[in-house]
Design a protein around this motif. Structure first.
Motif, PDB file in Angstrom:
ATOM      1  N   LYS A 121       0.840  -1.209   0.000  1.00  0.00           N
ATOM      2  CA  LYS A 121       0.000   0.000   0.000  1.00  0.00           C
ATOM      3  C   LYS A 121       0.878   1.263   0.000  1.00  0.00           C
ATOM      4  CE  LYS A 121      -4.052  -2.172   1.118  1.00  0.00           C
ATOM      5  NZ  LYS A 121      -3.608  -3.517   1.407  1.00  0.00           N
ATOM      6  N   THR A 122       0.533   2.234  -0.834  1.00  0.00           N
ATOM      7  CA  THR A 122       1.256   3.515  -0.824  1.00  0.00           C
ATOM      8  C   THR A 122       0.571   4.474   0.142  1.00  0.00           C
ATOM      9  OG1 THR A 122      -0.085   4.323  -2.667  1.00  0.00           O
ATOM     10  CG2 THR A 122       2.019   3.280  -3.222  1.00  0.00           C
ATOM     11  N   LEU A 123       1.268   5.557   0.491  1.00  0.00           N
ATOM     12  CA  LEU A 123       0.704   6.534   1.432  1.00  0.00           C
ATOM     13  C   LEU A 123      -0.529   7.234   0.870  1.00  0.00           C
ATOM     14  CD1 LEU A 123       3.998   8.125   2.817  1.00  0.00           C
ATOM     15  CD2 LEU A 123       2.446   6.611   4.055  1.00  0.00           C
ATOM     16  N   ASP A 124      -0.655   7.259  -0.461  1.00  0.00           N
ATOM     17  CA  ASP A 124      -1.830   7.903  -1.065  1.00  0.00           C
ATOM     18  C   ASP A 124      -2.912   6.890  -1.455  1.00  0.00           C
ATOM     19  OD1 ASP A 124      -0.459   6.752  -3.144  1.00  0.00           O
ATOM     20  OD2 ASP A 124      -0.180   8.601  -4.307  1.00  0.00           O
ATOM     21  N   THR A 125      -2.786   5.644  -0.968  1.00  0.00           N
ATOM     22  CA  THR A 125      -3.823   4.632  -1.219  1.00  0.00           C
ATOM     23  C   THR A 125      -5.160   5.103  -0.652  1.00  0.00           C
ATOM     24  OG1 THR A 125      -2.257   2.787  -1.176  1.00  0.00           O
ATOM     25  CG2 THR A 125      -4.557   2.256  -0.704  1.00  0.00           C
ATOM     26  N   GLU A 126      -6.213   4.982  -1.454  1.00  0.00           N
ATOM     27  CA  GLU A 126      -7.558   5.303  -0.966  1.00  0.00           C
ATOM     28  C   GLU A 126      -7.969   4.216   0.022  1.00  0.00           C
ATOM     29  OE1 GLU A 126      -9.716   7.902  -1.650  1.00  0.00           O
ATOM     30  OE2 GLU A 126      -8.010   8.846  -2.646  1.00  0.00           O
ATOM     31  N   CYS A 127      -8.360   4.603   1.219  1.00  0.00           N
ATOM     32  CA  CYS A 127      -8.777   3.598   2.199  1.00  0.00           C
ATOM     33  C   CYS A 127      -9.867   4.168   3.098  1.00  0.00           C
ATOM     34  CB  CYS A 127      -7.585   3.118   3.042  1.00  0.00           C
ATOM     35  SG  CYS A 127      -6.668   4.437   3.845  1.00  0.00           S
ATOM     36  N   ALA A 173      -5.550   2.660   7.320  1.00  0.00           N
ATOM     37  CA  ALA A 173      -5.554   4.121   7.466  1.00  0.00           C
ATOM     38  C   ALA A 173      -4.807   4.578   8.721  1.00  0.00           C
ATOM     39  CB  ALA A 173      -6.987   4.648   7.482  1.00  0.00           C
ATOM     40  N   VAL A 174      -4.859   3.788   9.791  1.00  0.00           N
ATOM     41  CA  VAL A 174      -4.127   4.158  11.009  1.00  0.00           C
ATOM     42  C   VAL A 174      -2.626   4.223  10.717  1.00  0.00           C
ATOM     43  CG1 VAL A 174      -3.413   3.307  13.295  1.00  0.00           C
ATOM     44  CG2 VAL A 174      -5.835   3.415  12.707  1.00  0.00           C
ATOM     45  N   ALA A 175      -2.134   3.290   9.904  1.00  0.00           N
ATOM     46  CA  ALA A 175      -0.699   3.280   9.574  1.00  0.00           C
ATOM     47  C   ALA A 175      -0.330   4.352   8.559  1.00  0.00           C
ATOM     48  CB  ALA A 175      -0.294   1.898   9.062  1.00  0.00           C
ATOM     49  N   ILE A 176      -1.052   4.406   7.431  1.00  0.00           N
ATOM     50  CA  ILE A 176      -0.591   5.278   6.341  1.00  0.00           C
ATOM     51  C   ILE A 176      -1.145   6.699   6.423  1.00  0.00           C
ATOM     52  CG2 ILE A 176      -0.214   3.318   4.791  1.00  0.00           C
ATOM     53  CD1 ILE A 176      -2.724   4.180   3.230  1.00  0.00           C
ATOM     54  N   LYS A 177      -2.198   6.914   7.196  1.00  0.00           N
ATOM     55  CA  LYS A 177      -2.750   8.276   7.326  1.00  0.00           C
ATOM     56  C   LYS A 177      -2.431   8.877   8.698  1.00  0.00           C
ATOM     57  CE  LYS A 177      -4.692   7.739   3.249  1.00  0.00           C
ATOM     58  NZ  LYS A 177      -4.057   8.275   2.038  1.00  0.00           N
ATOM     59  N   VAL A 178      -2.860   8.198   9.773  1.00  0.00           N
ATOM     60  CA  VAL A 178      -2.670   8.760  11.120  1.00  0.00           C
ATOM     61  C   VAL A 178      -1.186   8.761  11.507  1.00  0.00           C
ATOM     62  CG1 VAL A 178      -3.224   8.572  13.586  1.00  0.00           C
ATOM     63  CG2 VAL A 178      -4.976   8.061  11.872  1.00  0.00           C
ATOM     64  N   ILE A 231     -13.917   8.842  13.629  1.00  0.00           N
ATOM     65  CA  ILE A 231     -12.992   8.992  14.760  1.00  0.00           C
ATOM     66  C   ILE A 231     -11.561   9.110  14.255  1.00  0.00           C
ATOM     67  CG2 ILE A 231     -12.033   7.864  16.828  1.00  0.00           C
ATOM     68  CD1 ILE A 231     -14.798   6.744  17.406  1.00  0.00           C
ATOM     69  N   LEU A 232     -11.224   8.333  13.226  1.00  0.00           N
ATOM     70  CA  LEU A 232      -9.887   8.400  12.651  1.00  0.00           C
ATOM     71  C   LEU A 232      -9.628   9.791  12.062  1.00  0.00           C
ATOM     72  CD1 LEU A 232      -8.157   5.556  10.819  1.00  0.00           C
ATOM     73  CD2 LEU A 232      -8.100   7.798   9.756  1.00  0.00           C
ATOM     74  N   THR A 233     -10.621  10.327  11.365  1.00  0.00           N
ATOM     75  CA  THR A 233     -10.503  11.693  10.825  1.00  0.00           C
ATOM     76  C   THR A 233     -10.335  12.699  11.956  1.00  0.00           C
ATOM     77  OG1 THR A 233     -11.871  11.060   8.934  1.00  0.00           O
ATOM     78  CG2 THR A 233     -11.641  13.417   9.367  1.00  0.00           C
ATOM     79  N   ASN A 234     -11.037  12.480  13.060  1.00  0.00           N
ATOM     80  CA  ASN A 234     -10.916  13.371  14.233  1.00  0.00           C
ATOM     81  C   ASN A 234      -9.497  13.364  14.795  1.00  0.00           C
ATOM     82  OD1 ASN A 234     -13.628  13.930  14.034  1.00  0.00           O
ATOM     83  ND2 ASN A 234     -14.260  12.637  15.751  1.00  0.00           N
ATOM     84  N   MET A 250       7.053   5.045  20.594  1.00  0.00           N
ATOM     85  CA  MET A 250       6.360   3.885  21.161  1.00  0.00           C
ATOM     86  C   MET A 250       5.114   4.312  21.937  1.00  0.00           C
ATOM     87  SD  MET A 250       8.112   1.009  23.575  1.00  0.00           S
ATOM     88  CE  MET A 250       7.235  -0.436  24.122  1.00  0.00           C
ATOM     89  N   ALA A 251       5.196   5.435  22.640  1.00  0.00           N
ATOM     90  CA  ALA A 251       4.035   5.936  23.393  1.00  0.00           C
ATOM     91  C   ALA A 251       2.878   6.239  22.442  1.00  0.00           C
ATOM     92  CB  ALA A 251       4.417   7.180  24.193  1.00  0.00           C
ATOM     93  N   PHE A 252       3.186   6.851  21.289  1.00  0.00           N
ATOM     94  CA  PHE A 252       2.113   7.156  20.331  1.00  0.00           C
ATOM     95  C   PHE A 252       1.520   5.877  19.756  1.00  0.00           C
ATOM     96  CE2 PHE A 252       0.313   8.475  16.203  1.00  0.00           C
ATOM     97  CZ  PHE A 252      -0.582   9.441  16.666  1.00  0.00           C
ATOM     98  N   LEU A 253       2.375   4.898  19.480  1.00  0.00           N
ATOM     99  CA  LEU A 253       1.881   3.620  18.966  1.00  0.00           C
ATOM    100  C   LEU A 253       1.019   2.911  20.007  1.00  0.00           C
ATOM    101  CD1 LEU A 253       5.182   2.757  17.198  1.00  0.00           C
ATOM    102  CD2 LEU A 253       2.987   2.891  16.029  1.00  0.00           C
ATOM    103  N   MET A 254       1.397   3.030  21.273  1.00  0.00           N
ATOM    104  CA  MET A 254       0.571   2.452  22.344  1.00  0.00           C
ATOM    105  C   MET A 254      -0.769   3.185  22.429  1.00  0.00           C
ATOM    106  SD  MET A 254       3.196   1.400  25.410  1.00  0.00           S
ATOM    107  CE  MET A 254       3.893  -0.276  25.382  1.00  0.00           C
ATOM    108  N   PHE A 255      -0.760   4.491  22.199  1.00  0.00           N
ATOM    109  CA  PHE A 255      -2.009   5.267  22.143  1.00  0.00           C
ATOM    110  C   PHE A 255      -2.904   4.715  21.028  1.00  0.00           C
ATOM    111  CE2 PHE A 255      -4.140   8.750  19.812  1.00  0.00           C
ATOM    112  CZ  PHE A 255      -5.123   9.070  20.738  1.00  0.00           C
TER     113      PHE A 255
END
Length: 336
Positions: free
Chosen positions: A59-65, A176-181, A70-73, A154-159
């Motif tokens: 998947k590329t960073l511009d992949t439509e997903c 989307a959590v990986a390539i967008k957030v 909540i993710l957008t928030n 690591m703290a952000f990933l735990m979040f």
């Protein structure tokens, strides 16, 4: 012990009566590392990293997903944190590193993070905020030392892991959590590093492949598995990096390193230079996961700063379930 897959299923959602707790640091001495490596927290966290590693392959960073509200928030929250950097410019000061304005920015984060999470989450999940906000507060660097490293990453990933565990993120959100957030988080922490001249945490990035990050190299190499043109040897080619840095996390990292460091790549980033000799991206990916487990997850200077609560508890992986507050207190007592 094998690493279980991170379970992101509706059936795994917490019961309504789940008792959230303010997480604590429990790793006090180097020998506590073995407690961590056998704990629920360790396997939940590593399982989360591996689940998203699998999800982003090809998947590329511009992949439509799919991007849930909540993710957008969360992305909008990170955008707001970015705006604060503009509002809090670096101060004029003689020393080269560690601009004191970062402390002002971080203080604003700590004062507002819980309120921001109320805007991110539906009201029924607000009771989780006292637990998960601790991870968010730790995600952007240390205000005393004005440094940043893999422990903050690591703290952000735990979040993010906790956001799945409370049901805020769903199975469909993994890509989307990986390539967008996470990629938006990378952009933000890079701006923090440059604006406030943050030092690498630890002994000049000893716990990482570059001075600051590790996970974007893991997920970034997963993105490139099976790529028809780009092989590991190509990531030291400036033309390839310029053409593809907006599509692949790994190449975005290389571009950032090239901006902030001078001299031959083989000298300032020797470990990464060695990676370029590996034959395939799948071998790079599996090698980096092993390296992360050995150089980050097994290192006391990193893990002593990790927080443990009801969502990521420091209890043996196969321990019969008891009250999480009792378990956390027992873990804290055992490590003192």
């Amino acid at each position: 012990m094998s690493t279980p897959k991170f379970p992101i299923k509706e059936t795994q959602l917490l019961p309504d009566q789940h008792e959230f707790i303010v997480p604590k640091k429990c790793i006090k001495v180097p020998t506590d590392i073995t407690v961590w490596q056998k704990s629920e927290a360790y396997f939940e966290y590593l399982g989360f990293i591996l689940a998203l590693n699998e999800a982003v392959q090809g998947k590329t960073l511009d992949t439509e997903c799919v991007q849930s509200p909540i993710l957008t928030n969360v992305i909008q929250m990170l955008n707001k944190f970015d705006e604060w950097i503009t509002e809090i410019p670096p101060t004029e000061q003689p020393q080269r590193f560690g601009n004191k304005s970062f402390r002002t920015w971080h203080e604003k984060l700590q004062q507002n993070a819980a309120e921001e999470l109320k805007r991110v989450l539906p009201e029924k999940l607000h009771r989780a905020i006292p637990e998960i906000v601790q991870y968010l507060d730790e995600s952007f660097g240390n205000p005393t030392r004005i440094d940043y490293g893999t422990g903050h990453e690591m703290a952000f990933l735990m979040f993010l892991c906790c956001m799945f565990k409370i049901g805020a993120f769903k199975e469909d959100d993994k890509v989307a959590v990986a390539i967008k957030v996470f990629n938006r988080y990378l952009e933000l922490v890079r701006r923090l590093q440059l604006t406030y001249r943050m030092e690498p945490a630890g002994s000049h990035g000893v716990w990482s492949l570059d001075d600051y990050q590790f996970i974007p190299f893991i997920w970034g190499s997963a993105q490139l598995i099976g790529h028809p043109r780009i092989e590991p040897r190509h990531f030291v080619d400036q033309g390839v990096v310029e053409s593809y840095s907006k599509k692949y996390m790994f190449l975005g990292c290389i571009e950032f390193i090239s901006k902030v460091k001078i001299g031959p790549f083989a000298e300032h980033s020797n470990q990464l230079w060695n990676v370029s000799a590996v034959s395939t991206w799948s071998k790079v990916n599996s090698g980096l996961i092993k390296m992360y487990k050995a150089e980050v997850l097994a290192k006391f200077p990193v893990i002593q700063h990790v927080f443990f609560g009801s969502l990521l508890p420091l209890i043996p992986m196969n321990n019969p379930s008891t009250n999480p507050k009792t378990r956390l207190n027992e873990s804290a007592a055992a490590s003192q």
